[in-house]
Enzyme design. Sequence first.
Site, PDB file in Angstrom:
ATOM      1  N   ASN A  10      33.287  38.569  44.434  1.00  0.00           N
ATOM      2  CA  ASN A  10      33.608  38.083  43.087  1.00  0.00           C
ATOM      3  C   ASN A  10      34.706  37.045  43.263  1.00  0.00           C
ATOM      4  OD1 ASN A  10      34.395  37.640  40.475  1.00  0.00           O
ATOM      5  ND2 ASN A  10      35.289  39.673  40.150  1.00  0.00           N
ATOM      6  N   LYS A  12      35.978  35.092  41.176  1.00  0.00           N
ATOM      7  CA  LYS A  12      36.832  34.941  39.982  1.00  0.00           C
ATOM      8  C   LYS A  12      37.046  33.453  39.673  1.00  0.00           C
ATOM      9  CE  LYS A  12      38.986  39.301  41.124  1.00  0.00           C
ATOM     10  NZ  LYS A  12      39.973  40.284  40.726  1.00  0.00           N
ATOM     11  N   HIS A  95      33.258  43.401  33.857  1.00  0.00           N
ATOM     12  CA  HIS A  95      34.431  43.434  34.753  1.00  0.00           C
ATOM     13  C   HIS A  95      35.679  43.727  33.923  1.00  0.00           C
ATOM     14  CE1 HIS A  95      37.531  42.167  37.561  1.00  0.00           C
ATOM     15  NE2 HIS A  95      36.636  42.327  38.509  1.00  0.00           N
ATOM     16  N   GLU A  97      38.524  42.503  33.968  1.00  0.00           N
ATOM     17  CA  GLU A  97      39.237  41.312  33.482  1.00  0.00           C
ATOM     18  C   GLU A  97      38.564  40.752  32.228  1.00  0.00           C
ATOM     19  OE1 GLU A  97      39.301  39.198  37.234  1.00  0.00           O
ATOM     20  OE2 GLU A  97      40.621  40.761  38.027  1.00  0.00           O
ATOM     21  N   GLU A 167      35.213  50.283  39.778  1.00  0.00           N
ATOM     22  CA  GLU A 167      36.416  49.519  40.115  1.00  0.00           C
ATOM     23  C   GLU A 167      37.623  50.075  39.361  1.00  0.00           C
ATOM     24  OE1 GLU A 167      35.324  45.407  41.715  1.00  0.00           O
ATOM     25  OE2 GLU A 167      35.640  45.207  39.577  1.00  0.00           O
ATOM     26  N   GLY A 173      43.094  43.859  42.918  1.00  0.00           N
ATOM     27  CA  GLY A 173      44.054  42.789  43.191  1.00  0.00           C
ATOM     28  C   GLY A 173      45.465  43.288  43.444  1.00  0.00           C
ATOM     29  N   SER A 213      40.525  46.046  46.047  1.00  0.00           N
ATOM     30  CA  SER A 213      41.257  45.790  47.294  1.00  0.00           C
ATOM     31  C   SER A 213      40.489  46.252  48.537  1.00  0.00           C
ATOM     32  CB  SER A 213      42.653  46.436  47.253  1.00  0.00           C
ATOM     33  OG  SER A 213      43.400  45.895  46.174  1.00  0.00           O
TER      34      SER A 213
HETATM   35  C1  PEP Z   1      37.361  42.599  41.675  1.00  0.00           C
HETATM   36  O1  PEP Z   1      37.987  41.905  40.907  1.00  0.00           O
HETATM   37  O2  PEP Z   1      36.176  42.836  41.443  1.00  0.00           O
HETATM   38  C2  PEP Z   1      38.042  43.121  42.859  1.00  0.00           C
HETATM   39  C3  PEP Z   1      37.575  44.204  43.413  1.00  0.00           C
HETATM   40  O3  PEP Z   1      39.156  42.440  43.285  1.00  0.00           O
HETATM   41  P1  PEP Z   1      40.032  42.746  44.601  1.00  0.00           P
HETATM   42  O4  PEP Z   1      39.060  42.977  45.733  1.00  0.00           O
HETATM   43  O5  PEP Z   1      40.857  41.513  44.793  1.00  0.00           O
HETATM   44  O6  PEP Z   1      40.843  43.961  44.314  1.00  0.00           O
END
Ligand code: PEP
Length: 248
Positions: A10, A12, A95, A97, A167, A173, A213
């Site tokens: 992703n 972003k 997601h 976000e 998630e 993040g 992460s």
């Molecule tokens: C995401 O935003 O889907 C995600 C998992 O981000 P990160 O791997 O940076 O935590």
Amino acid sequence: MARRRIIAGNWKMNMTPSEAVALCGTLKDLVKNDAVDVVYCVPAIDIVPVVEAVKGSNVHVGAENFYIEDKGAFTGEISAPMLKDAGVEYIIIGHSERRDIFGENDVLINSKVKKAFASGLKPILCCGESLALRKAGTYKEWITRQITWDLDGITADQVKELVIAYEPIWAIGTGETASADQAEEVCGLIRELIAKLYDQATADAVRIQYGGSMNAGNAAELLSKPNIDGGLIGGASLKPDFGKIVNA
Ligand code: PEP
């Protein structure tokens, strides 16, 4: 039942079109693995150059967002037919976000899942709890409610084609990963829920990713768990490390 692993990046709101093409070049040999579905979910403006850049490789292209109407007066939005025509196969829906920053609720998310299937796009449906819900111990109820609402009216045959990404928001993040056992607990719960809402064959077929992460160092342990069929990766999808996750 053997489910095919799916590792999706992703990106972003990162990568200009020229940076995107350069990243595809950097990752090209690193992400080769015929046993894994590899997906780059990229910003709308990068879709056309990325589709071109990955042509002939094992990489599939996904989008990060779309709107539920086909066309019309929806300034700033992009539609499912536009994505399909450009060569997009996967679409991230729900997601955290989009839910938290852009106010997307489960009614809209459910409409998006329906529209994606109707348009021939494969949804990667995200769910996950906040740190407050994790600490309060109500995360299982939260995930159950999200998935139940988001899949309202979706058929078993469609769910067999669905990817669900668990998630936990506190791990996105932040550098803080859910432990493999924490991730497995919720991914297992999601599979049990699908068995209850549909049937065991559907639960056995649906692919469930962990996201939060995930990196080259922790991917192998997370992916070794029986209910974790892949990963949705943010930060590490923009680096050569992504190849190590694909091949973990
Ligand atoms: C995401 O935003 O889907 C995600 C998992 O981000 P990160 O791997 O940076 O935590």
